[in-house]
Design a protein around this motif. Sequence first.
Motif, mmCIF file in Angstrom:
data_model
loop_
_atom_site.group_PDB
_atom_site.id
_atom_site.type_symbol
_atom_site.label_atom_id
_atom_site.label_comp_id
_atom_site.label_asym_id
_atom_site.label_seq_id
_atom_site.Cartn_x
_atom_site.Cartn_y
_atom_site.Cartn_z
ATOM 1 N N TYR A 59 86.362 13.169 20.798
ATOM 2 C CA TYR A 59 87.808 13.270 20.809
ATOM 3 C C TYR A 59 88.080 12.728 22.040
ATOM 4 N N SER A 60 89.283 11.827 22.160
ATOM 5 C CA SER A 60 89.730 11.341 23.152
ATOM 6 C C SER A 60 90.900 12.237 23.765
ATOM 7 N N ALA A 61 90.412 13.018 24.919
ATOM 8 C CA ALA A 61 91.235 14.229 25.461
ATOM 9 C C ALA A 61 92.387 13.776 26.025
ATOM 10 N N GLY A 203 92.610 -1.061 21.612
ATOM 11 C CA GLY A 203 94.113 -0.810 21.574
ATOM 12 C C GLY A 203 94.197 0.604 20.624
ATOM 13 N N SER A 204 95.266 1.072 20.800
ATOM 14 C CA SER A 204 95.647 2.307 20.192
ATOM 15 C C SER A 204 96.630 2.016 19.017
ATOM 16 N N GLN A 205 96.736 3.035 18.159
ATOM 17 C CA GLN A 205 97.783 2.676 16.850
ATOM 18 C C GLN A 205 97.464 1.182 16.531
ATOM 19 N N GLY A 235 85.100 2.944 20.198
ATOM 20 C CA GLY A 235 86.574 3.406 20.716
ATOM 21 C C GLY A 235 87.196 4.045 20.017
ATOM 22 N N GLY A 236 88.660 4.486 20.231
ATOM 23 C CA GLY A 236 89.746 4.918 19.353
ATOM 24 C C GLY A 236 90.441 4.043 18.546
ATOM 25 N N GLY A 237 91.752 4.326 18.457
ATOM 26 C CA GLY A 237 92.729 3.560 17.941
ATOM 27 C C GLY A 237 93.278 3.695 16.388
ATOM 28 N N LEU A 238 92.634 4.585 15.604
ATOM 29 C CA LEU A 238 93.001 4.836 14.198
ATOM 30 C C LEU A 238 94.467 5.271 14.228
ATOM 31 N N ILE A 308 107.838 11.548 26.496
ATOM 32 C CA ILE A 308 108.366 10.236 27.096
ATOM 33 C C ILE A 308 108.137 8.866 25.981
ATOM 34 N N ARG A 309 107.558 9.366 24.873
ATOM 35 C CA ARG A 309 107.069 7.900 23.862
ATOM 36 C C ARG A 309 108.390 7.276 23.522
ATOM 37 N N PRO A 310 109.273 7.772 23.270
ATOM 38 C CA PRO A 310 110.579 7.132 22.639
ATOM 39 C C PRO A 310 111.151 6.391 23.874
ATOM 40 N N LEU A 312 109.606 5.330 26.797
ATOM 41 C CA LEU A 312 108.712 4.417 27.057
ATOM 42 C C LEU A 312 108.346 3.183 26.275
ATOM 43 N N TYR A 313 108.049 3.569 24.992
ATOM 44 C CA TYR A 313 107.528 2.677 24.037
ATOM 45 C C TYR A 313 108.596 2.318 23.017
ATOM 46 N N GLU A 314 109.782 2.890 23.121
ATOM 47 C CA GLU A 314 110.884 2.810 21.869
ATOM 48 C C GLU A 314 110.027 3.317 20.573
HETATM 49 N N1 LLP Z 1 89.226 5.263 23.891
HETATM 50 C C1 LLP Z 1 89.786 4.584 25.050
HETATM 51 C C2 LLP Z 1 88.761 3.826 25.834
HETATM 52 C C3 LLP Z 1 90.935 4.444 25.122
HETATM 53 O O1 LLP Z 1 91.465 3.702 25.939
HETATM 54 C C4 LLP Z 1 91.872 5.239 24.053
HETATM 55 C C5 LLP Z 1 93.320 5.377 24.217
HETATM 56 C C6 LLP Z 1 91.339 6.030 23.059
HETATM 57 C C7 LLP Z 1 89.846 5.904 23.005
HETATM 58 C C8 LLP Z 1 92.034 6.953 22.196
HETATM 59 O O2 LLP Z 1 92.954 6.026 21.491
HETATM 60 P P1 LLP Z 1 93.615 6.672 20.034
HETATM 61 O O3 LLP Z 1 92.680 7.149 19.156
HETATM 62 O O4 LLP Z 1 94.591 8.029 20.473
HETATM 63 O O5 LLP Z 1 94.366 5.579 19.695
HETATM 64 N N2 LLP Z 1 100.146 6.768 25.633
HETATM 65 C C9 LLP Z 1 100.221 5.913 24.438
HETATM 66 C C10 LLP Z 1 98.635 5.490 24.046
HETATM 67 C C11 LLP Z 1 97.832 5.305 25.084
HETATM 68 C C12 LLP Z 1 96.154 5.001 24.557
HETATM 69 C C13 LLP Z 1 95.302 4.741 25.690
HETATM 70 N N3 LLP Z 1 93.773 4.732 25.239
HETATM 71 C C14 LLP Z 1 100.957 6.276 23.110
HETATM 72 O O6 LLP Z 1 101.622 7.325 23.345
HETATM 73 O O7 LLP Z 1 101.089 5.435 22.085
#
Ligand code: LLP
Length: 425
Positions: A59-61, A203-205, A235-238, A308-310, A312-314
């Motif tokens: 889990y990405s803390a 990337g994320s999302q 990685g993450g990003g789902l 801050i998401r709205p 910062l990223y709209e």
């Molecule tokens: N692994 C790595 C190397 C990452 O850089 C990230 C997120 C994750 C895993 C986790 O990704 P996730 O599963 O959460 O998509 N603050 C932004 C998102 C930044 C993500 C940074 N890296 C937002 O609020 O959308």
Amino acid sequence: MLNDSIYHHDGALYCDSVLVSEIAVQVGTPVYIYSLRRVVSNLRRIQTAFADLQPHIHYSAKANANLAVLRALVEAGAGIDAVSGGEIYRALLAGAKAENIVFAGVGKTRDELRYALEQGVGWFNVENVGELHHLNELAADNGKTAQVALRLNPDVAAQTHRHIATGHGGAKFGLPAEVVRDVLARQADYPALRFDGIHVHIGSQLHDTQATQRAVEIALELIAPYPEIRTVNIGGGLPVAYAPDERVPAWDDFAATLAPLLRGYTVLLEPGRSIIADAGLLVVSVLYVKQQAGQTFLITDGSMAELIRPALYEAHHEIVLVNRPSPSQGEGRQAATQVHIVGPVCETSDMLGRSRALPDAQPGDLLAVLTAGAYGMVMASNYNQRPRPPEVVVTEDGQTWRVVRRRETWDDLVRLERNVYDNLA
Ligand code: LLP
């Protein structure tokens, strides 16, 4: 978005079996609330989607590092993906075993690397050659061997918001393919490191599976000459849907695309958002309704300092009334009108929601900002000297709730300066 854990029943919003308004009345607003049941069920749903690959889920803390959230996930069998000494410290406090922690990050300091080595952290995701030198030297000093996954920058553009794409060649993240190739050819230069894995996160999302597939293919090509490298961290990003009309690929689609490539490898996944986003909400109160310049502003006690998401990223977060007026209560109220939901912070971008249709809200009404569990509290600040909000969890039984981080006070805001100031005076 609403889901099995966060839903309306008879016009009232619930988090599992707990009335959201009960928490808001007792704890005050703004307040973050998380359903631990939803957190664990999201983990299980990812495990099921990727069942063919039996992945190790870290889990990405960074998405939400609350100790109660970390502990629930660790107890449910997850490892942790940490990007700083602080996150490792929290993960260990929450009961994670050091060997189940992955330490990632673009700019790890020597102190952080030393701490991680001393604690026996399981994996180091390394993304620059200077860090390899540091880690090799520090590991040798400690009489240890560090297990390394090189982070590849595959030069693949992910379809996502430009601020959260990481896999294109111009990004600061990862190592270009030629550097990965070169380092792998010179493993002997790093006697205290074991190059056991490759890591890729674009990337994320993520909104398409193909870019991830391409990135993983490139990673596999690079390790093909090294049959001893058996671990691939994808990685993450789902993605999660933030709005009813947001179309995102199902987690199953990612799994189905990647499984044929990765069979026979040990697979690590680092999901953050997909585990915690829709398990959390931010509850705010309407302070004022202001008609101005032909628009209606709902001014709330929640702001960009809490979420801050709205700004910062709209980013879009659904916003709903915690208590929907019943038809009889609704009599004095107008039908849904288009409103902007804003906070008290002195910034035009301090908006939680733009042009939303809300049944004519009144001062005192509670609003829930949904899908706010990920990158919410962790990105909160004290801007405008606003104490950060409390965090509440509804426990896995769905019945009980607890404040797991108290609301900051004005005293907390000055605590770290107070001594110096008093001594100067
Ligand atoms: N692994 C790595 C190397 C990452 O850089 C990230 C997120 C994750 C895993 C986790 O990704 P996730 O599963 O959460 O998509 N603050 C932004 C998102 C930044 C993500 C940074 N890296 C937002 O609020 O959308």
